[in-house]
Design a protein around this motif. Structure first.
Motif, PDB file in Angstrom:
ATOM      1  N   ILE A  10       0.840  -1.211   0.000  1.00  0.00           N
ATOM      2  CA  ILE A  10       0.000   0.000   0.000  1.00  0.00           C
ATOM      3  C   ILE A  10       0.870   1.255   0.000  1.00  0.00           C
ATOM      4  CG2 ILE A  10      -1.654   1.339   1.352  1.00  0.00           C
ATOM      5  CD1 ILE A  10      -2.792  -1.342   2.344  1.00  0.00           C
ATOM      6  N   ALA A  11       1.916   1.249   0.843  1.00  0.00           N
ATOM      7  CA  ALA A  11       2.803   2.408   0.927  1.00  0.00           C
ATOM      8  C   ALA A  11       3.493   2.666  -0.403  1.00  0.00           C
ATOM      9  CB  ALA A  11       3.835   2.180   2.035  1.00  0.00           C
ATOM     10  N   ASP A  12       3.892   1.592  -1.078  1.00  0.00           N
ATOM     11  CA  ASP A  12       4.565   1.755  -2.365  1.00  0.00           C
ATOM     12  C   ASP A  12       3.588   2.258  -3.436  1.00  0.00           C
ATOM     13  OD1 ASP A  12       7.169   1.196  -3.832  1.00  0.00           O
ATOM     14  OD2 ASP A  12       5.725   0.114  -5.077  1.00  0.00           O
ATOM     15  N   LYS A  13       2.388   1.730  -3.398  1.00  0.00           N
ATOM     16  CA  LYS A  13       1.389   2.115  -4.396  1.00  0.00           C
ATOM     17  C   LYS A  13       1.046   3.599  -4.297  1.00  0.00           C
ATOM     18  CE  LYS A  13      -3.390   1.139  -5.821  1.00  0.00           C
ATOM     19  NZ  LYS A  13      -4.591   0.287  -5.560  1.00  0.00           N
ATOM     20  N   HIS A  14       0.928   4.095  -3.071  1.00  0.00           N
ATOM     21  CA  HIS A  14       0.499   5.485  -2.870  1.00  0.00           C
ATOM     22  C   HIS A  14       1.670   6.427  -2.572  1.00  0.00           C
ATOM     23  CE1 HIS A  14      -3.745   4.406  -2.978  1.00  0.00           C
ATOM     24  NE2 HIS A  14      -3.461   3.371  -2.200  1.00  0.00           N
ATOM     25  N   HIS A  15       2.891   5.931  -2.689  1.00  0.00           N
ATOM     26  CA  HIS A  15       4.085   6.762  -2.520  1.00  0.00           C
ATOM     27  C   HIS A  15       4.104   7.484  -1.158  1.00  0.00           C
ATOM     28  CE1 HIS A  15       4.727   5.988  -6.769  1.00  0.00           C
ATOM     29  NE2 HIS A  15       3.523   6.459  -7.032  1.00  0.00           N
ATOM     30  N   PHE A  16       3.919   6.699  -0.091  1.00  0.00           N
ATOM     31  CA  PHE A  16       3.917   7.293   1.243  1.00  0.00           C
ATOM     32  C   PHE A  16       5.277   7.908   1.584  1.00  0.00           C
ATOM     33  CE2 PHE A  16       0.424   4.392   3.250  1.00  0.00           C
ATOM     34  CZ  PHE A  16      -0.519   5.011   2.440  1.00  0.00           C
ATOM     35  N   PHE A  17       6.348   7.260   1.152  1.00  0.00           N
ATOM     36  CA  PHE A  17       7.666   7.625   1.636  1.00  0.00           C
ATOM     37  C   PHE A  17       8.608   7.984   0.499  1.00  0.00           C
ATOM     38  CE2 PHE A  17       5.901   4.324   4.511  1.00  0.00           C
ATOM     39  CZ  PHE A  17       5.677   5.137   5.615  1.00  0.00           C
ATOM     40  N   LEU A  18       9.594   8.826   0.834  1.00  0.00           N
ATOM     41  CA  LEU A  18      10.667   9.114  -0.106  1.00  0.00           C
ATOM     42  C   LEU A  18      11.590   7.911  -0.204  1.00  0.00           C
ATOM     43  CD1 LEU A  18      11.629  12.693   1.169  1.00  0.00           C
ATOM     44  CD2 LEU A  18      10.218  12.131  -0.829  1.00  0.00           C
TER      45      LEU A  18
END
Length: 315
Positions: free
Chosen positions: A305-313
């Motif tokens: 989910i984090a990768d899909k929505h670009h949560f992090f740099l």
């Protein structure tokens, strides 16, 4: 890089969870428990009077100095009579105050460093002294971790409590928020309580009605009266309480089923919390270890989910 959905390629956080599992058993039996832990075991008597508890707390908080006080000086500093100090020594299993003081001196001398390092610490400025105090708190915590079984046991119990309530009021809210934020990655239902009064009561009662069995509470100085009241509400509702605090004894600790007492840094105008923060991280690790398959699945789902929505740099 492998397929982002491939669970066989762990994320950094998954790899850390796998690599840092706590090993049960006394892995370093030659390491003595910290002075705070030794004194808490020494003074943890159910029939101590309020005055005797004040003496115990003073000794725990001022062990290095208090171990060398005369009975007159100790009584004066605590605000009790000399016979009260004598009765306290008997209540915790000693023939009198001289025998108790001898034991206190053995504990504090065993925990002291010496030589050039001590001389260097004496020459430090106030900021360096604050760091030195935190290093001592961490060294004490390291001694306590020589036997990690209690941490492992409570981590398992916190994992099994659904929902799990995390309580921290006033200054303690920051550590409670940190713990709850991380715990939500590995636990399906974490409920954070950072407001006191009826708001806290409602949350605690609802957690119990929903099937929760444990509360993890933080109580750091200055200790809020509303924290004490909230813990009493939790226990009256049938919830067990694990407490991270700086006080080994006292009314807040009395309301907990398990107490993890760690020192806080008090050399600056506002306290610092290196040891309580590490204690919280240790319990998170124990929760991770308690259900590795479930945790790995949750971490993998979150990473996708984090990768899909670009949560992090990308560091």
């Amino acid at each position: 890089m492998g397929d982002k959905g491939d669970a066989s390629v762990p994320s950094l956080q998954q790899a850390r969870a796998q690599a840092s599992a706590i090993t049960s058993g006394k892995t370093a039996p030659e390491v003595e428990a910290s002075p705070t832990s030794q004194l808490r075991r020494l003074f943890d008597k159910p029939r101590l009077s309020p005055g005797q508890r004040r003496i115990a707390q003073y000794l725990i908080e001022h062990i290095t100095e208090a171990a060398f006080l005369s009975i007159t000086d100790l009584a004066e500093r605590v605000g009790v009579s000399q016979p009260s100090v004598t009765r306290f020594a008997g209540a915790v299993g000693f023939s009198g105050y001289p025998a108790l003081r001898e034991r206190l001196q053995a504990i504090t001398l065993g925990s002291r460093g010496g030589g050039a390092a001590a001389d260097e610490a004496n020459r430090s400025n106030e900021l360096q002294a604050a760091v030195d105090a935190e290093i001592e708190n961490l060294e004490n915590l390291r001694r306590d971790f020589a036997d990690p079984d209690q941490v492992i046991d409570i981590g398992r119990k916190l994992t099994q409590s659904t929902p799990l309530t995390v309580l921290g009021l006033r200054i303690s809210a920051s550590l409670a928020e940190y713990f709850a934020y991380a715990a939500r990655r590995i636990h399906p239902d974490v409920r954070l309580v950072t407001l006191g009064g009826s708001v806290a009561y409602d949350a605690l009662l609802q957690s119990r009605e929903a099937g929760g069995s444990w509360v993890l509470a933080f109580s750091l100085p200055r200790h809020a009266r509303e924290t004490l009241t909230a813990l009493r509400v939790a226990r009256s509702a049938g919830l067990k309480v694990a407490l991270i605090t700086d006080l080994a004894l006292g009314p807040v600790a009395d309301e907990a089923d398990v107490v993890f007492a760690t020192g806080t840094g008090s050399r600056l105008v506002f306290d610092s919390y290196a040891a309580p923060g590490l204690m919280a991280a240790a319990l998170l690790q124990a929760m991770t270890d308690a259900g590795p398959e479930r945790v790995q699945a949750r971490l993998e789902e979150y990473e996708q989910i984090a990768d899909k929505h670009h949560f992090f740099l990308r560091d």
